[in-house]
Design a protein around this motif. Structure first.
Motif, short mmCIF file in Angstrom:
data_model
loop_
_atom_site.label_atom_id
_atom_site.label_comp_id
_atom_site.label_asym_id
_atom_site.label_seq_id
_atom_site.Cartn_x
_atom_site.Cartn_y
_atom_site.Cartn_z
N VAL A 29 -35.55 -51.07 71.92
CA VAL A 29 -34.66 -52.21 72.11
C VAL A 29 -33.21 -51.77 71.95
CG1 VAL A 29 -33.99 -54.48 71.25
CG2 VAL A 29 -36.41 -53.89 71.47
N GLY A 33 -30.22 -51.92 74.63
CA GLY A 33 -28.91 -52.46 74.32
C GLY A 33 -27.80 -51.55 74.79
N ARG A 171 -38.31 -59.62 75.88
CA ARG A 171 -37.42 -59.00 74.89
C ARG A 171 -36.08 -58.64 75.53
NH1 ARG A 171 -36.62 -60.55 71.20
NH2 ARG A 171 -38.68 -60.28 70.27
N ASN A 174 -34.10 -61.91 75.78
CA ASN A 174 -33.65 -62.34 74.46
C ASN A 174 -32.53 -61.45 73.93
OD1 ASN A 174 -34.65 -62.50 71.13
ND2 ASN A 174 -34.23 -64.35 72.29
N THR A 175 -32.61 -60.15 74.21
CA THR A 175 -31.57 -59.22 73.78
C THR A 175 -30.26 -59.49 74.51
OG1 THR A 175 -33.24 -57.53 73.30
CG2 THR A 175 -30.96 -56.78 73.55
N MET A 179 -26.50 -60.50 73.11
CA MET A 179 -25.34 -59.67 73.41
C MET A 179 -24.21 -60.44 74.09
SD MET A 179 -27.18 -56.18 74.78
CE MET A 179 -25.60 -55.38 75.13
N ASP A 198 -32.56 -67.27 78.87
CA ASP A 198 -33.19 -67.23 77.55
C ASP A 198 -33.72 -68.61 77.17
OD1 ASP A 198 -33.72 -65.70 74.99
OD2 ASP A 198 -32.46 -67.32 74.22
#
Length: 311
Positions: A29, A33, A171, A174-175, A179, A198
């Protein structure tokens, strides 16, 4: 992906998260990012179109890679199970969530409010500088509730619906929201697509989280009542369901005034007739989170096997 292989892999991945938590180094993850940050630097523009392109490329890259990996493993049940286990461990954050919550609770139990304030940003984005012990405990309980939905139940829900690609794509979504999905001048337009996606991706898991909290509660009638009455008052279309259900299950009052840096939010109170949060309720929230996560895993396995049986 064979249903039994995915189900077995999901159980292994969930167990790995429960036992080991997130990897200390080289977390996928975190790698995503860094990729998303570099992509943002190339695609940023102060308009929704640029944000939509950024979101599509970032999430699409993850989904495409996962689909290719799933296709490559289709001839081997062991490879499919390994892929499901790796994807599940990668996306789940239940162990890290409760670990951070307990660290803050431990500081509060020792009377070290300053240490708890310093640790709170590991869990949520609120400004802790003016929070007292009770307010810090409330912030932790609310974060445990919201992140049980995001870091556990929603991920498993998308795994049940779409296998390893569903887990990893959720994921990624959601990340990206964490951000760029912020209401500040730089991101309010660029981050719009990520934030709205999201909201859509989080819709089913948020409701399932609330239902599972009812099932795991010692007072199911109160949990159901507070959830159904108060969830819609929350400004988030999803977080309110988890927080209202946790408020009812724990018998505590959540919501109220929140501070995010220079921005203040006056949120409605969830469970207004209930008592204020105490430090001891953090541990109760962690235990409830773990019960909800276990029930979500059981539901994921059941749905995956049912989908396999009807194909």
């Amino acid at each position: 992906m064979r249903a039994s292989a995915f189900a077995f892999g999901a159980v292994v991945g969930y167990t790995a998260d429960a036992v080991f938590g997130d990897p200390r180094r080289g977390h996928p993850v975190a790698g995503f990012g860094r990729f998303a940050s570099a992509l943002e630097g190339r695609l940023y523009g102060d308009h929704r179109g640029a944000g939509a392109a950024f979101t599509a490329v970032a999430v699409g890259s993850v989904a495409a890679t996962a689909l290719l990996a799933q296709r490559a493993s289709r001839r081997s049940a062991a490879a499919q199970a390994a892929l499901a286990a790796a994807a599940t461990w990668t996306v789940l954050g239940g162990a890290s969530l409760t670990r951070e919550a307990r660290v803050i609770a431990g500081a509060l139990e020792r009377g070290d409010v300053e240490a708890a304030r310093e640790r709170l940003p590991h869990l949520c984005g609120r400004d802790p500088s003016a929070l007292d012990a009770q307010q810090l405990a409330r912030a932790v309980v609310e974060s445990v509730a919201e992140n049980t939905a995001d870091a556990v139940v929603n991920a498993l829900t998308w795994g049940a619906l779409a296998g390893a690609p569903g887990l990893l794509a959720f994921r990624a979504v959601n990340t990206l929201d964490a951000m760029v999905g912020h209401r500040n001048p730089r991101l309010i337009r660029f981050g719009w697509a990520s934030a709205r996606l999201d909201d859509v991706a989080g819709w089913p898991g948020a409701r399932l989280t609330a239902l599972l909290a009812v099932a795991a509660s010692g007072d199911k009638g109160r949990t159901w009542r507070v959830w159904r009455r108060d969830a819609a008052a929350h400004p988030s279309p999803n977080a309110g369901h988890a927080e209202a259900a946790f408020a009812g299950a724990l018998g505590v009052r959540l919501g109220g005034t929140l501070q995010y840096g220079e921005r203040t939010e006056n949120r409605p109170v969830l469970g207004a007739e209930l008592r204020p949060v105490a430090v001891a309720d953090v541990e109760r929230a962690c235990r409830l989170s773990r019960r909800v996560g276990a029930l979500a895993l059981a539901a994921t396995v059941a749905v995956a096997l049912l989908r396999g049986a009807v194909k």
